[in-house]
Scaffold this motif. Sequence first.
Motif, mmCIF file in Angstrom:
data_model
loop_
_atom_site.group_PDB
_atom_site.id
_atom_site.type_symbol
_atom_site.label_atom_id
_atom_site.label_comp_id
_atom_site.label_asym_id
_atom_site.label_seq_id
_atom_site.Cartn_x
_atom_site.Cartn_y
_atom_site.Cartn_z
ATOM 1 N N ILE A 97 -7.618 5.161 -0.790
ATOM 2 C CA ILE A 97 -7.092 3.874 -0.303
ATOM 3 C C ILE A 97 -6.988 2.866 -1.441
ATOM 4 C CG2 ILE A 97 -7.913 4.233 2.054
ATOM 5 C CD1 ILE A 97 -10.176 2.227 1.446
ATOM 6 N N ARG A 98 -7.040 3.372 -2.644
ATOM 7 C CA ARG A 98 -6.899 2.468 -3.792
ATOM 8 C C ARG A 98 -5.589 2.742 -4.517
ATOM 9 N NH1 ARG A 98 -10.764 2.297 -9.097
ATOM 10 N NH2 ARG A 98 -9.514 4.146 -9.548
ATOM 11 N N GLU A 99 -5.500 3.812 -5.294
ATOM 12 C CA GLU A 99 -4.269 4.100 -6.045
ATOM 13 C C GLU A 99 -3.063 4.194 -5.124
ATOM 14 O OE1 GLU A 99 -7.141 5.336 -6.711
ATOM 15 O OE2 GLU A 99 -7.377 6.035 -8.774
ATOM 16 N N GLN A 100 -3.293 4.711 -3.906
ATOM 17 C CA GLN A 100 -2.159 4.925 -3.017
ATOM 18 C C GLN A 100 -2.124 3.944 -1.851
ATOM 19 O OE1 GLN A 100 -1.666 9.104 -2.130
ATOM 20 N NE2 GLN A 100 -1.793 9.665 -4.297
ATOM 21 N N CYS A 101 -2.894 2.844 -1.972
ATOM 22 C CA CYS A 101 -2.846 1.839 -0.896
ATOM 23 C C CYS A 101 -3.039 0.429 -1.448
ATOM 24 C CB CYS A 101 -3.880 2.171 0.183
ATOM 25 S SG CYS A 101 -3.733 1.166 1.655
ATOM 26 N N SER A 102 -4.296 0.056 -1.757
ATOM 27 C CA SER A 102 -4.535 -1.345 -2.128
ATOM 28 C C SER A 102 -3.829 -1.738 -3.416
ATOM 29 C CB SER A 102 -6.026 -1.615 -2.258
ATOM 30 O OG SER A 102 -6.538 -0.951 -3.399
ATOM 31 N N TRP A 103 -3.624 -0.780 -4.313
ATOM 32 C CA TRP A 103 -2.999 -1.137 -5.585
ATOM 33 C C TRP A 103 -1.489 -1.216 -5.527
ATOM 34 C CZ3 TRP A 103 -6.073 2.023 -9.838
ATOM 35 C CH2 TRP A 103 -7.207 1.276 -10.207
ATOM 36 N N VAL A 104 -0.893 -0.740 -4.443
ATOM 37 C CA VAL A 104 0.574 -0.694 -4.417
ATOM 38 C C VAL A 104 1.178 -1.469 -3.263
ATOM 39 C CG1 VAL A 104 0.867 1.425 -5.743
ATOM 40 C CG2 VAL A 104 0.412 1.565 -3.284
ATOM 41 N N HIS A 105 0.342 -2.103 -2.454
ATOM 42 C CA HIS A 105 0.891 -2.927 -1.374
ATOM 43 C C HIS A 105 0.271 -4.317 -1.452
ATOM 44 C CE1 HIS A 105 2.297 0.913 -0.117
ATOM 45 N NE2 HIS A 105 1.158 1.328 0.379
ATOM 46 N N HIS A 106 0.992 -5.324 -0.946
ATOM 47 C CA HIS A 106 0.404 -6.674 -0.972
ATOM 48 C C HIS A 106 0.161 -7.202 0.431
ATOM 49 C CE1 HIS A 106 4.799 -7.358 -0.782
ATOM 50 N NE2 HIS A 106 4.437 -8.271 0.095
ATOM 51 N N ASP A 107 0.875 -6.659 1.420
ATOM 52 C CA ASP A 107 0.734 -7.145 2.799
ATOM 53 C C ASP A 107 -0.606 -6.656 3.357
ATOM 54 O OD1 ASP A 107 0.728 -7.198 5.638
ATOM 55 O OD2 ASP A 107 2.916 -7.277 5.678
ATOM 56 N N ARG A 108 -1.519 -7.579 3.628
ATOM 57 C CA ARG A 108 -2.871 -7.203 4.026
ATOM 58 C C ARG A 108 -2.895 -6.403 5.331
ATOM 59 N NH1 ARG A 108 -7.895 -8.615 2.320
ATOM 60 N NH2 ARG A 108 -9.516 -8.803 3.909
ATOM 61 N N ALA A 109 -2.088 -6.843 6.294
ATOM 62 C CA ALA A 109 -2.095 -6.140 7.582
ATOM 63 C C ALA A 109 -1.587 -4.717 7.424
ATOM 64 C CB ALA A 109 -1.230 -6.900 8.595
ATOM 65 N N ALA A 110 -0.469 -4.576 6.712
ATOM 66 C CA ALA A 110 0.120 -3.252 6.534
ATOM 67 C C ALA A 110 -0.805 -2.344 5.734
ATOM 68 C CB ALA A 110 1.477 -3.362 5.854
ATOM 69 N N ALA A 111 -1.398 -2.893 4.663
ATOM 70 C CA ALA A 111 -2.284 -2.081 3.828
ATOM 71 C C ALA A 111 -3.523 -1.655 4.612
ATOM 72 C CB ALA A 111 -2.694 -2.856 2.576
ATOM 73 N N THR A 112 -4.044 -2.552 5.422
ATOM 74 C CA THR A 112 -5.226 -2.210 6.218
ATOM 75 C C THR A 112 -4.891 -1.133 7.241
ATOM 76 O OG1 THR A 112 -6.018 -4.469 5.943
ATOM 77 C CG2 THR A 112 -7.072 -3.166 7.668
ATOM 78 N N ALA A 113 -3.729 -1.265 7.879
ATOM 79 C CA ALA A 113 -3.323 -0.239 8.845
ATOM 80 C C ALA A 113 -3.146 1.104 8.152
ATOM 81 C CB ALA A 113 -2.009 -0.653 9.520
ATOM 82 N N LYS A 114 -2.537 1.080 6.950
ATOM 83 C CA LYS A 114 -2.326 2.330 6.221
ATOM 84 C C LYS A 114 -3.672 2.938 5.823
ATOM 85 C CE LYS A 114 -0.055 4.280 2.159
ATOM 86 N NZ LYS A 114 0.981 4.113 1.131
ATOM 87 N N ALA A 115 -4.603 2.077 5.382
ATOM 88 C CA ALA A 115 -5.918 2.591 4.980
ATOM 89 C C ALA A 115 -6.596 3.293 6.154
ATOM 90 C CB ALA A 115 -6.789 1.451 4.461
ATOM 91 N N LEU A 116 -6.480 2.691 7.328
ATOM 92 C CA LEU A 116 -7.104 3.317 8.496
ATOM 93 C C LEU A 116 -6.445 4.653 8.808
ATOM 94 C CD1 LEU A 116 -9.226 3.080 10.666
ATOM 95 C CD2 LEU A 116 -7.558 1.924 12.125
ATOM 96 N N ASP A 117 -5.113 4.707 8.702
ATOM 97 C CA ASP A 117 -4.407 5.980 8.909
ATOM 98 C C ASP A 117 -4.902 7.034 7.934
ATOM 99 O OD1 ASP A 117 -0.940 5.183 9.881
ATOM 100 O OD2 ASP A 117 -2.773 5.500 11.047
ATOM 101 N N ILE A 118 -5.033 6.642 6.673
ATOM 102 C CA ILE A 118 -5.464 7.596 5.655
ATOM 103 C C ILE A 118 -6.871 8.097 5.971
ATOM 104 C CG2 ILE A 118 -6.053 7.863 3.210
ATOM 105 C CD1 ILE A 118 -3.833 5.853 2.572
#
Lengths: 660, 407
Positions: A97-118
């Motif tokens: 959830i870092r190289e492929q999530c928090s580091w490449v997205h800025h929208d907090r809601a979208a990144a959080t949803a993606k992190a949960l999916d991952i």
Amino acid sequence: MARIGVFVCWCGENIARTVDVAQVAEQAARIPGVRCSLHYKYMCSDPGQAMVREKIAGERLTGVVVASCSPHMHLKTFRRAAAAAGLNPYLVELANIREQCSWVHHDRAAATAKALDIIRMTVEKCKRNHALEPIRVPVTRRALVIGGGVAGIQAALDIADAGYEVVLVEKEPSIGGKMAGLSETFPTLDCSQCILTPRMVEAGQHPRIKLHTYSEVESVDGFVGNFTVTIRNKARYVDIDKCTGCGECWNVCPWKKIPSEFDYGTGFRRAIYIPFPQAVPARPVIDKNHCVKLLKGACGLCAKKCPRDAIRFDDTDRIVEERVGAIVVATGYSLYSIGKEQADPKYRGYGEYGYGAFKDVIDGLQFERLVSASGPTAGELKRPSDGKTPKSVVFISCVGSRDNAKGISYCSKICCMYIAKHTMLYRHKVHDGEAHVFYMDIRAGGKSYDEFVRRAIEQDGAKYHRGRVSKIVEQDGKLIVRGADTLSGTPLTIEADMVVLATAMRPAPGIESLAQKLNIGYDEHGFLLESHPKLRPVETNTAGVFICGAAHGPKDIPESVAQASAAASKVAVLFANQELSREPEIAYINEQTCAACYACYRACPYHAIEKVQLKHKRAARVNPGLCMGCGTCVAVCPSKSADIEGFTEQQIYSMVEALA
Amino acid sequence: MSAEKHERHAFEPKIVAYVCNWCTYLGADLAGTNRLEYPPNVRLIRLPCTGRIDFNLIVKGFEIGADAVLVSGCHPGDCHYTAGNYHARRRWMLFRPLLETLGFDMRRIHFTWISAAEGRKFQQVITEITEATRALGPAGYLSLPNGGKAPAWTPPPPALKPEPSGEEQMRSAAAQLLSSGAVSVVIGYDSHGAPSFARRAEDAERLCFNQQCTANLAVYLKRKEIRALGRIGLVAAPAILRALNVLETESQIDREQIVEIPVGQSSGDPDFAALDSFLRLAPEERMAWWMAEFERCVRCYACRAVCPMCYCERCIAEKNRPQAISPSATLEGNFAWHIARAFHQAGRCVGCGECTRACPAGINLSLLNATLARAAMQQFHYRAGAERGAEPLIGRYSLNDKEDFIR
């Protein structure tokens, strides 16, 4: 019942700045099978790892998912932590959830949803992980070295000195390779044979090195730690145990005008011959294509003269089997043949230089023999055509190399240096001679290399012309070399007595067939492929097979020796334990459901699948010593009897379904 | 609706990406290390190699609601496992035509080579795919907006087959083999075209070869009880001879134990007129048509039962851990089954047409088989079983395999 622990890392600010880690941890707790879910600032730190170990023990976890950086970064870290707490390390997965999530997205809601999916995907995978043990494969602690040139000799000596037996196979009658035929070597102008022959003798006499000379590898079976190699000992027609190398036989042989391979055709040998005086073993061999006794049954003078009765006209090839645990390929190089006709249609020749037509146009290795003190002219440089001393010699670089029109795109690396050396050797012998070099660039990147080239120009008076040669014609016994001097922008014609062509370096002939026997890769030119160009230059993609020297790519003696020692050290690492430990994330086949169509057997890049006969049916079986875990067999299997640990069908499908 | 609210309800495409561990996954990591931003719609699934990526994973992606699927791995020549990506490429070369015939929107299926050094390319590819998919709208797999009204398409009349011939010679050959004891049974047809097993020389008289004799008798050769009979005589029309070549390559039969009794004449090259006609329909029309076809499928597996190439004792449709193909006769399960059945025939189907003839629901399976046969012919000059000892298409690869569809 799954009891997965989820550990969400803040990674300081790296993850937490974009992903709401608290929310993610809280939601992850509700995924079925998750026993505990927490978040912490630095999971990979000591306290972070301690947390993981505590939870494994306290919650009796059956699996661990760390939501953090890429598995390429810290998977091993957390596997070790889990192992320390008594949980099988292969029950640990990382959710990136870092190289492929928090580091490449800025929208907090979208990144959080993606992190949960991952994390959800990874939890589903982890629930289906199997506890695995590293695979232990026994190791035969003997090595095979193919090729007895300087690289092969170095590798053999290093491995033997480390305490292991080495089988050294060389196809020529003597070890020594190309280096044995050189005169002096750059940048020191050391006499080549003087520095090599002590090593050759050491290899020949080493208690742990077994020499198979005049031999070739017929076939290779098995896998890392357990190779069975068949070697053909070609018939020498001489019993090398009885023979003392006294030379009576070759002195009396009446067939004196056979072009010598060792002298690259610049000199002659007999039908029974020793390739050079310092040969190891110092025993002759009979050339069955020229020996009249073998061809017609006449002569036989050598046998009559031999005081030890060592000649065996009834000798035959012998096949020998050797068992080894590692193989080092050091088959060296050959020079690109410059003539118009090429064996391989991928390459083109240089008809315009007259090689083969004009006797005095020769290549670098032939020049070495002509200036070598032990060469056919005892070190006196004489023209092949009339035996006169050449007063003007032209050296042409990049003949074949760096020329896409000829099919060779690469630089052969050593020619700039040996041309400089050749000019120096020539000038040392012929004080009033003129040495001209036609060059494109000067590549002299090693230690003292550039100084060496400058010495040739400034001290020894070699004349360097930047430009190429378009044509060479013969006129009244002279070679008219038509080239260009691009620095002054004028055509330049030189009347030379001799021309030496620096031809491209190619791998030894037959390399492709050997590589296929060993199941190692090679590029479009036949140079052997390393596992990784930077980080694994002497390993191949076949476990247990290593490469070194010019077989890997054009290189000089210091680099060949360095690579040989590197390959030897890899062998020593392999032999350090009685057993080999391999990663267990490999394929396996359900023999009950296998339809024995053998699609997997055909597709496996490592030939790691065997055909087996069971009581009532046939099936395919994966060799755990050879499988590298790509999963190609799984995809081609129609019944899905093949599967792969760590990426099983169940794991992958559960991950996709988690996204529904 | 306020602009903000509208935005929140705007369509966000869901993209599933199957990537290899050593190249594309590391390339994605590199995009991260370099902070190269891209839309958050993609979900990566890491596999060791593209060689591991089965065709069914692409179908599965759409089943769970993905709007686009990406498959990405190492460039040819750079595969960490030397050849996995070559196998993958070969597989996709054959799979794509099948998806096209079925009417999949090929703009939603992407293949790329992205190396570990190509973080920028990863960013670009994901961004482009996300935006392109957003413009296309939801994929709505197996749920067509117009209620799935199938276009009225019927295949053109098939090419005339040659008259059956060779009945007399077949009978005498069969009688000869049986009376001499060279074989213990001759497998042939009775007058209605039903398979018939002749065990005595007198029975050979009852064997026929007429218009109704179309069953692919090679299907019996995999049975243990039949193999146990020893040497077998087989009445073999050209398609059956081709089937024998395929089965032999796949180690399923011992050719020495089979005596072929050739009958009939080859009908020449396969007839692609129906396929050509079908492909003139637009993709959505094709998909609607197949939805109507597969709606009728009752999952009796007759297509599988009559096919000699379907010899797996535990078929993938019967595997339930995981259940890659739903066994229920739902539209989703039927699509998954027929895609798998057809694709497992890539380079193997000898075109006997029995699956289509045997289907009680009259589903035009020949169209799917023809798709793969044509792909094999056009891309590899290959016809299943035409050459004894020829290597199969799947499980082999060539460095020259075409990859114009791979970015």
